[in-house]
Design a protein around this motif. Sequence first.
Motif, short mmCIF file in Angstrom:
data_model
loop_
_atom_site.label_atom_id
_atom_site.label_comp_id
_atom_site.label_asym_id
_atom_site.label_seq_id
_atom_site.Cartn_x
_atom_site.Cartn_y
_atom_site.Cartn_z
N UNK A 1 -3.89 15.09 7.84
CA UNK A 1 -4.91 14.01 8.37
C UNK A 1 -5.47 13.20 7.37
N UNK A 2 -4.96 13.43 6.19
CA UNK A 2 -5.46 12.40 5.29
C UNK A 2 -5.70 13.03 3.66
N UNK A 3 -6.18 12.27 2.72
CA UNK A 3 -6.43 12.60 1.52
C UNK A 3 -7.45 14.01 1.09
N UNK A 4 -8.12 14.17 2.20
CA UNK A 4 -9.19 15.40 1.83
C UNK A 4 -8.18 16.46 2.27
N UNK B 1 -1.39 11.41 -0.82
CA UNK B 1 -1.34 9.94 -0.64
C UNK B 1 -2.15 9.72 0.72
N UNK B 2 -2.93 8.75 1.01
CA UNK B 2 -3.78 8.50 2.15
C UNK B 2 -3.47 7.19 2.66
N UNK B 3 -3.13 7.11 3.99
CA UNK B 3 -2.69 5.98 4.78
C UNK B 3 -3.83 4.87 4.52
N UNK B 4 -4.65 5.15 4.83
CA UNK B 4 -5.68 3.93 5.30
C UNK B 4 -6.26 3.43 3.93
N UNK B 5 -5.73 3.68 2.67
CA UNK B 5 -6.11 3.07 1.51
C UNK B 5 -4.85 2.12 1.26
N UNK B 6 -4.09 2.10 1.82
CA UNK B 6 -2.80 1.10 1.63
C UNK B 6 -2.42 0.47 2.99
N UNK B 7 -3.59 -0.10 3.79
CA UNK B 7 -3.36 -0.84 5.02
C UNK B 7 -2.56 -0.18 6.06
N UNK B 8 -2.82 1.17 5.94
CA UNK B 8 -2.52 2.17 7.05
C UNK B 8 -3.74 2.63 8.00
#
Length: 377
Positions: free
Chosen positions: A67-70, A197-204
């Motif tokens: 679900x993300x970086x955390x 890796x987290x998607x929303x940090x790279x325009x995801x």
Amino acid sequence: MIYFDNSATTKVHPEVLNTFVTVNEKFWANPASIHTFGHQTNELLQSAREQIAAILKTSSEKVYFTSGGTESNNLAIFGLAQKYKQRGKHVLISEIEHPSIIEAAKKMNELGFEVEWIPVDSEGIILLESVKKSIRNDTVLVSVMHVNNETGAIQPIEELSNIVRKKSRALIHMDAVQSFGKIPVNFMDLDVDSITISSHKIHGLKGSGLLALKKFIEIEPILYGGGQESGIRSGTTSVPLAVSTAKAMRLSMENLGSKAVKLQSLSDDLIEFLQSFSFIKVISPTKKAPHIISFSVKKMKGEVLINALQQQDVIVSTSSACSSRQTKTSHVLKAMHISDDYIKGVLRISLSTISTQQEVDQFKIVFKHVMNVIKGD
């Protein structure tokens, strides 16, 4: 609006959003279903996994969607330590990690592991001599982020890896949430065992990320259920999020060198501007990622500056979005021993590959105006 809070989250790239919508419209089946539609959806999921594995130069079976970086960081800390606990229960964590690592490490103490903290110098760089002294035969896990989310400091991961490999069999986890897509991140050359890796940090899209392991590294799950993601991350896998994450990663790698040069130019311009104020201290070190600039206004609260700037349609943040709503002082700044005169007034400018020189020029005009108003000049 000038948006300079990209380390908190980035604007979704139109191609990524289009991918997400298309997959939702055409491949909405459960990838675990045994019917043909399910198989087709699963093939798309596996294709995304293989694309990411190719970027990271690892096996596709070692890419786990989360679900993300955390969640990825928690999975790494708990899952790796538990899997290899026969090697020992000593864990080394840097003092400047993201809260998803810090809080997980504190919980590890309750589970019988011995957590030791790696200190940093005044620039927020881990002290390698301390690592040499602290690493032991029974060290099972070392976790150090690649780029600090508050200051942009780039950590000496290769040197760290050399020390750890010589002195122990410990696994090395690297949080690359703030480095991937901003600076070169070679999973193999850095010689770490897992990467977040987290998607929303790279325009995801938000709610999507991954944990990748090196080949032959194993891990214990922290979520149990239907056995998805090779039994490591149970729960129906969101194929649209997985595919859009792969898309975001591919896009972020395109022309990365020229993007980094552009970001560095914008960063240098901003730093030169900020250093022209006698009451401003640049917190970010020289060796930093080009997209993050941390600075502080002497004897002033960061919240006051943020509010004043946003009234002029300029969006920045305090040290970190994950702690900016809390009143306690940043653990990163404390670890760096920032003086009392500056520790409350820290702001973070975080750029992205779509930031422009025009925005930087306008920011400088607005910032100077705000400083004049606040200081009564």
